[in-house]
Scaffold this motif. Structure first.
Motif, PDB file in Angstrom:
ATOM      1  N   TYR A 157       0.863  -1.180   0.000  1.00 50.46           N
ATOM      2  CA  TYR A 157       0.000   0.000   0.000  1.00 50.46           C
ATOM      3  C   TYR A 157       0.900   1.231   0.000  1.00 50.46           C
ATOM      4  O   TYR A 157       2.059   1.182   0.404  1.00 50.46           O
ATOM      5  N   TYR A 158       0.349   2.350  -0.472  1.00 49.08           N
ATOM      6  CA  TYR A 158       1.142   3.566  -0.608  1.00 49.08           C
ATOM      7  C   TYR A 158       0.586   4.671   0.298  1.00 49.08           C
ATOM      8  O   TYR A 158      -0.618   4.787   0.510  1.00 49.08           O
ATOM      9  N   SER A 159       1.497   5.471   0.829  1.00 51.00           N
ATOM     10  CA  SER A 159       1.124   6.568   1.716  1.00 51.00           C
ATOM     11  C   SER A 159       1.850   7.836   1.276  1.00 51.00           C
ATOM     12  O   SER A 159       2.747   7.797   0.432  1.00 51.00           O
ATOM     13  N   GLY A 160       1.473   8.956   1.883  1.00 52.92           N
ATOM     14  CA  GLY A 160       2.123  10.218   1.545  1.00 52.92           C
ATOM     15  C   GLY A 160       1.520  10.877   0.320  1.00 52.92           C
ATOM     16  O   GLY A 160       0.524  10.419  -0.248  1.00 52.92           O
ATOM     17  N   LYS A 161       2.166  11.946  -0.122  1.00 50.61           N
ATOM     18  CA  LYS A 161       1.687  12.733  -1.259  1.00 50.61           C
ATOM     19  C   LYS A 161       2.857  12.964  -2.209  1.00 50.61           C
ATOM     20  O   LYS A 161       3.977  13.242  -1.775  1.00 50.61           O
ATOM     21  N   ILE A 162       2.606  12.825  -3.493  1.00 49.33           N
ATOM     22  CA  ILE A 162       3.657  13.017  -4.488  1.00 49.33           C
ATOM     23  C   ILE A 162       4.244  14.424  -4.351  1.00 49.33           C
ATOM     24  O   ILE A 162       3.513  15.418  -4.352  1.00 49.33           O
ATOM     25  N   GLY A 163       5.544  14.472  -4.179  1.00 49.72           N
ATOM     26  CA  GLY A 163       6.224  15.751  -4.001  1.00 49.72           C
ATOM     27  C   GLY A 163       6.219  16.252  -2.579  1.00 49.72           C
ATOM     28  O   GLY A 163       6.819  17.276  -2.276  1.00 49.72           O
ATOM     29  N   GLY A 164       5.533  15.517  -1.690  1.00 52.94           N
ATOM     30  CA  GLY A 164       5.449  15.922  -0.294  1.00 52.94           C
ATOM     31  C   GLY A 164       6.728  15.619   0.468  1.00 52.94           C
ATOM     32  O   GLY A 164       7.592  14.871   0.009  1.00 52.94           O
ATOM     33  N   LYS A 165       6.836  16.192   1.666  1.00 54.58           N
ATOM     34  CA  LYS A 165       8.010  15.990   2.503  1.00 54.58           C
ATOM     35  C   LYS A 165       8.059  14.551   2.994  1.00 54.58           C
ATOM     36  O   LYS A 165       7.043  13.990   3.406  1.00 54.58           O
ATOM     37  N   ILE A 166       9.234  13.952   2.949  1.00 53.71           N
ATOM     38  CA  ILE A 166       9.405  12.564   3.395  1.00 53.71           C
ATOM     39  C   ILE A 166      10.034  12.563   4.781  1.00 53.71           C
ATOM     40  O   ILE A 166      11.074  13.166   5.010  1.00 53.71           O
ATOM     41  N   SER A 167       9.399  11.885   5.697  1.00 51.55           N
ATOM     42  CA  SER A 167       9.871  11.831   7.080  1.00 51.55           C
ATOM     43  C   SER A 167      11.227  11.134   7.170  1.00 51.55           C
ATOM     44  O   SER A 167      11.557  10.261   6.365  1.00 51.55           O
ATOM     45  N   THR A 168      11.998  11.504   8.190  1.00 51.25           N
ATOM     46  CA  THR A 168      13.320  10.904   8.425  1.00 51.25           C
ATOM     47  C   THR A 168      13.229   9.407   8.643  1.00 51.25           C
ATOM     48  O   THR A 168      14.100   8.645   8.228  1.00 51.25           O
ATOM     49  N   ASN A 169      12.150   8.957   9.299  1.00 49.22           N
ATOM     50  CA  ASN A 169      12.049   7.534   9.629  1.00 49.22           C
ATOM     51  C   ASN A 169      11.355   6.723   8.538  1.00 49.22           C
ATOM     52  O   ASN A 169      11.009   5.564   8.750  1.00 49.22           O
ATOM     53  N   THR A 170      11.142   7.328   7.368  1.00 51.54           N
ATOM     54  CA  THR A 170      10.539   6.606   6.244  1.00 51.54           C
ATOM     55  C   THR A 170      11.634   5.966   5.416  1.00 51.54           C
ATOM     56  O   THR A 170      12.462   6.657   4.829  1.00 51.54           O
ATOM     57  N   GLY A 171      11.647   4.637   5.374  1.00 47.38           N
ATOM     58  CA  GLY A 171      12.696   3.928   4.653  1.00 47.38           C
ATOM     59  C   GLY A 171      12.419   3.841   3.160  1.00 47.38           C
ATOM     60  O   GLY A 171      11.269   3.861   2.710  1.00 47.38           O
ATOM     61  N   LYS A 172      13.478   3.738   2.373  1.00 49.07           N
ATOM     62  CA  LYS A 172      13.336   3.625   0.918  1.00 49.07           C
ATOM     63  C   LYS A 172      12.731   2.291   0.514  1.00 49.07           C
ATOM     64  O   LYS A 172      12.267   2.132  -0.616  1.00 49.07           O
ATOM     65  N   ARG A 173      12.766   1.327   1.438  1.00 50.51           N
ATOM     66  CA  ARG A 173      12.126   0.034   1.180  1.00 50.51           C
ATOM     67  C   ARG A 173      10.861  -0.138   2.007  1.00 50.51           C
ATOM     68  O   ARG A 173      10.382  -1.242   2.217  1.00 50.51           O
ATOM     69  N   GLY A 174      10.355   0.967   2.477  1.00 50.83           N
ATOM     70  CA  GLY A 174       9.051   0.954   3.117  1.00 50.83           C
ATOM     71  C   GLY A 174       9.034   0.437   4.537  1.00 50.83           C
ATOM     72  O   GLY A 174      10.067   0.256   5.184  1.00 50.83           O
ATOM     73  N   CYS A 175       7.826   0.195   5.006  1.00 50.60           N
ATOM     74  CA  CYS A 175       7.575  -0.268   6.369  1.00 50.60           C
ATOM     75  C   CYS A 175       6.927  -1.653   6.299  1.00 50.60           C
ATOM     76  O   CYS A 175       5.912  -1.846   5.624  1.00 50.60           O
ATOM     77  N   LEU A 176       7.517  -2.607   6.984  1.00 50.82           N
ATOM     78  CA  LEU A 176       6.997  -3.969   6.977  1.00 50.82           C
ATOM     79  C   LEU A 176       5.977  -4.153   8.094  1.00 50.82           C
ATOM     80  O   LEU A 176       6.212  -3.778   9.239  1.00 50.82           O
ATOM     81  N   HIS A 177       4.839  -4.765   7.751  1.00 51.30           N
ATOM     82  CA  HIS A 177       3.814  -5.134   8.724  1.00 51.30           C
ATOM     83  C   HIS A 177       3.752  -6.658   8.800  1.00 51.30           C
ATOM     84  O   HIS A 177       3.613  -7.320   7.759  1.00 51.30           O
ATOM     85  N   ILE A 178       3.851  -7.215   9.997  1.00 49.67           N
ATOM     86  CA  ILE A 178       3.688  -8.660  10.169  1.00 49.67           C
ATOM     87  C   ILE A 178       2.489  -8.918  11.083  1.00 49.67           C
ATOM     88  O   ILE A 178       2.189  -8.121  11.971  1.00 49.67           O
ATOM     89  N   PHE A 179       1.802 -10.046  10.845  1.00 52.10           N
ATOM     90  CA  PHE A 179       0.577 -10.359  11.566  1.00 52.10           C
ATOM     91  C   PHE A 179       0.538 -11.841  11.959  1.00 52.10           C
ATOM     92  O   PHE A 179       1.041 -12.698  11.221  1.00 52.10           O
ATOM     93  N   TYR A 180      -0.075 -12.116  13.097  1.00 48.35           N
ATOM     94  CA  TYR A 180      -0.395 -13.494  13.478  1.00 48.35           C
ATOM     95  C   TYR A 180      -1.794 -13.482  14.078  1.00 48.35           C
ATOM     96  O   TYR A 180      -2.029 -12.872  15.122  1.00 48.35           O
ATOM     97  N   ALA A 181      -2.730 -14.142  13.394  1.00 49.05           N
ATOM     98  CA  ALA A 181      -4.129 -14.117  13.810  1.00 49.05           C
ATOM     99  C   ALA A 181      -4.426 -15.239  14.797  1.00 49.05           C
ATOM    100  O   ALA A 181      -4.359 -16.416  14.443  1.00 49.05           O
ATOM    101  N   SER A 182      -4.720 -14.867  16.023  1.00 46.70           N
ATOM    102  CA  SER A 182      -5.137 -15.808  17.065  1.00 46.70           C
ATOM    103  C   SER A 182      -5.608 -14.993  18.261  1.00 46.70           C
ATOM    104  O   SER A 182      -4.813 -14.312  18.889  1.00 46.70           O
ATOM    105  N   THR A 183      -6.881 -15.084  18.552  1.00 48.98           N
ATOM    106  CA  THR A 183      -7.418 -14.347  19.698  1.00 48.98           C
ATOM    107  C   THR A 183      -6.789 -14.824  20.998  1.00 48.98           C
ATOM    108  O   THR A 183      -6.449 -14.019  21.872  1.00 48.98           O
TER     109      THR A 183
END
Length: 305
Positions: A154-180
């Motif tokens: 998925y994509y976030s931010g705005k084209i031409g917008g300021k990029i945060s210092t903690n935004t990596g060039k390879r993005g942000c990884l989300h991991i999940f494990y489904a179990s209540t």
């Protein structure tokens, strides 16, 4: 890492007697001994098997801090849907994700079965292909591409917008494990570890937890021109930020200032540190060291003292 910790944990003391399901009333949790494992069951929930004992090392305490900062922990008992029914962790730094995965492995949750997706700033979209991006994370964390979420990028931010210092060039990884069941157990586990460390005033354990927390929800700001030297611990959880304050005080910090939530856009509480004495304690316990750009900025503060 300066502080090495090894602690044998009996999991039974961390298993809740009831669980909060994703929907509906609170349920009883059934525990069955099965050799070196416990089998946990509750009505209309997928059962889980966990080890009866695990040994936590220094990396695991760092991982606990990381999850407290960047993991999904919310639960609203008043809502029809009380929580997501899964544990989820997101960060752009592979070394941090690996630490959380190693902790999950100790609960018999293999990294290969984790669901995952990647968030990328829209300004990096043209610089890296979909396959290159997914290959990077799959190889770095040893994830299975067959376990990708349907919307794998998925994509976030705005084209031409300021990029945060903690935004990596390879993005942000989300991991999940489904179990209540596991979600209830794991959140109870990490919170009890923090609470017990505070109660016992264990400086080494708290320093490691704070190191992980700072990697996720900490910031450091240095400007020689404007004479700005500042470290912050941030959270929207008022109870958690108070525990972070107590942990810092146990380490010896004496001048911790707090921002008021109503004065910020997202109601984030901030514990701010400005003085030499407290900076040196943070340096002694290596708390800002896990993420490179935070460590480098903090070293400028230390070198300027």
């Amino acid at each position: 890492m300066k502080f090495n910790v090894k602690t044998k944990i009996k999991i039974k003391g961390f298993i809740p007697s009831t669980i909060i399901p994703r929907n509906g009333p609170i349920k009883k949790l059934q525990i069955i001994k099965n050799g070196d494992s416990f089998s946990l069951y509750s009505s209309r929930c997928k059962g889980v098997n966990i080890p009866r004992n695990i040994c936590l090392n220094s990396d695991d305490f760092v991982a606990i801090g990381l999850y407290l900062a960047e993991g999904t922990t919310y639960c609203n008992i008043k809502n029809k849907t009380k929580h997501s029914g899964e544990i989820a962790f997101a960060i752009s730094h592979p070394n941090c994700t690996l630490l959380v995965c190693k902790l999950l492995n100790k609960f018999k949750i293999n990294t290969k079965i984790l669901k995952w997706k990647v968030g990328l700033n829209i300004n990096y979209k043209s610089r890296i292909s979909r396959e290159e991006l997914l290959d990077y994370w799959a190889k770095k964390i040893k994830l299975d591409k067959n376990s990708l979420r349907p919307k794998s990028i998925y994509y976030s931010g705005k084209i031409g917008g300021k990029i945060s210092t903690n935004t990596g060039k390879r993005g942000c990884l989300h991991i999940f494990y489904a179990s209540t069941i596991f979600r209830n157990l794991f959140l109870n586990f990490i919170n009890k570890i923090l609470d017990d460390s505070i109660k016992n005033k264990s400086k080494k354990k708290l320093a490691l937890i704070l190191r992980g927390f700072f990697a996720g929800d900490g910031s450091v700001d240095y400007s020689d021109k404007f004479h700005r030297k500042q470290v912050e611990f941030l959270s929207t959880d008022a109870c958690l930020i108070e525990k972070i304050r107590k942990s810092l005080q146990i380490l010896g910090l004496t001048s911790i200032k707090e921002t008021w939530p109503e004065r910020t856009k997202n109601h984030t509480k901030s514990l701010r540190i400005y003085n030499k004495h407290d900076f040196r304690i943070l340096a002694h316990f290596e708390i800002p060291d896990l993420v490179d750009y935070k460590r480098k900025t903090f070293s400028k503060i230390i070198n300027s003292l």
